[in-house]
Design an enzyme around this catalytic site. Sequence first.
Site, PDB file in Angstrom:
ATOM      1  N   VAL A 294     -11.062   2.797  -3.822  1.00 60.92           N
ATOM      2  CA  VAL A 294     -10.702   2.318  -5.166  1.00 60.92           C
ATOM      3  C   VAL A 294     -11.692   1.224  -5.576  1.00 60.92           C
ATOM      4  CG1 VAL A 294      -8.908   1.283  -6.587  1.00 60.92           C
ATOM      5  CG2 VAL A 294      -8.269   2.842  -4.725  1.00 60.92           C
TER       6      VAL A 294
ATOM      7  N   HIS B  34     -10.254  -5.323  -3.516  1.00 61.21           N
ATOM      8  CA  HIS B  34      -8.923  -5.554  -2.958  1.00 61.21           C
ATOM      9  C   HIS B  34      -9.047  -5.956  -1.504  1.00 61.21           C
ATOM     10  CE1 HIS B  34      -9.976  -1.281  -2.660  1.00 61.21           C
ATOM     11  NE2 HIS B  34      -9.331  -1.261  -1.506  1.00 61.21           N
ATOM     12  N   MET B  35      -8.152  -6.816  -1.091  1.00 62.62           N
ATOM     13  CA  MET B  35      -8.046  -7.227   0.303  1.00 62.62           C
ATOM     14  C   MET B  35      -6.810  -6.576   0.888  1.00 62.62           C
ATOM     15  SD  MET B  35      -9.553  -9.384   2.493  1.00 62.62           S
ATOM     16  CE  MET B  35     -10.227 -10.800   1.636  1.00 62.62           C
ATOM     17  N   HIS B  36      -7.018  -5.824   1.978  1.00 61.43           N
ATOM     18  CA  HIS B  36      -5.880  -5.300   2.723  1.00 61.43           C
ATOM     19  C   HIS B  36      -5.363  -6.408   3.633  1.00 61.43           C
ATOM     20  CE1 HIS B  36      -6.821  -0.844   2.181  1.00 61.43           C
ATOM     21  NE2 HIS B  36      -7.976  -1.385   1.850  1.00 61.43           N
TER      22      HIS B  36
ATOM     23  N   ASN C 149     -12.778  -3.226   2.370  1.00 63.52           N
ATOM     24  CA  ASN C 149     -13.731  -2.121   2.454  1.00 63.52           C
ATOM     25  C   ASN C 149     -14.645  -2.180   1.235  1.00 63.52           C
ATOM     26  OD1 ASN C 149     -12.549  -1.032   4.832  1.00 63.52           O
ATOM     27  ND2 ASN C 149     -10.939  -0.101   3.593  1.00 63.52           N
TER      28      ASN C 149
ATOM     29  N   ASP D 140       0.853  -1.191   0.000  1.00 65.29           N
ATOM     30  CA  ASP D 140       0.000   0.000   0.000  1.00 65.29           C
ATOM     31  C   ASP D 140       0.892   1.247   0.000  1.00 65.29           C
ATOM     32  OD1 ASP D 140      -3.222   0.513   0.989  1.00 65.29           O
ATOM     33  OD2 ASP D 140      -1.809   2.197   1.077  1.00 65.29           O
TER      34      ASP D 140
END
Length: 119
Positions: free
Chosen positions: A100, A104-106, A91, A33
Amino acid sequence: MAYDPDNIFAKILNGDIPCDKVYEDEYVLAFNDIAPQAPVHVLVIPKGQYVSIDDFGANASEAEITGFYRAVAKISQDLGLVDLGFRSIANTGEHGGQEVPHFHMHILGGGPVGPMVCA
Ligand code: AMP
């Protein structure tokens, strides 16, 4: 919500914008990130065009879904996060604070990551 092919992660996937790559395979790209919120903060994105986790879960193929979660497991293992733990967050949408619009997986870890939800 229709997929926006000009979103920033689409541009990373097609090579228009660079990223600090952590891992890549047939199904995913993972990169650090740009504004890390923990000592380790990696984003894992599918290569397919999915807006969100609900879009991905509803419309991706079984191979894409399996490939994605196998990659999350491999990345967290390879980064040494499994023994002491980490947090994975997706999110979603306006209330979820998604900035965005490409799923996506944080993956956050490398130290205690604090309370699950900050008001
Ligand atoms: P979200 O709010 O869940 O949509 O998270 C989007 C994340 O993408 C944020 O944590 C940003 O710091 C991160 N981000 C935005 N642009 C880039 C970029 N060019 N490279 C890496 N991470 C990015």
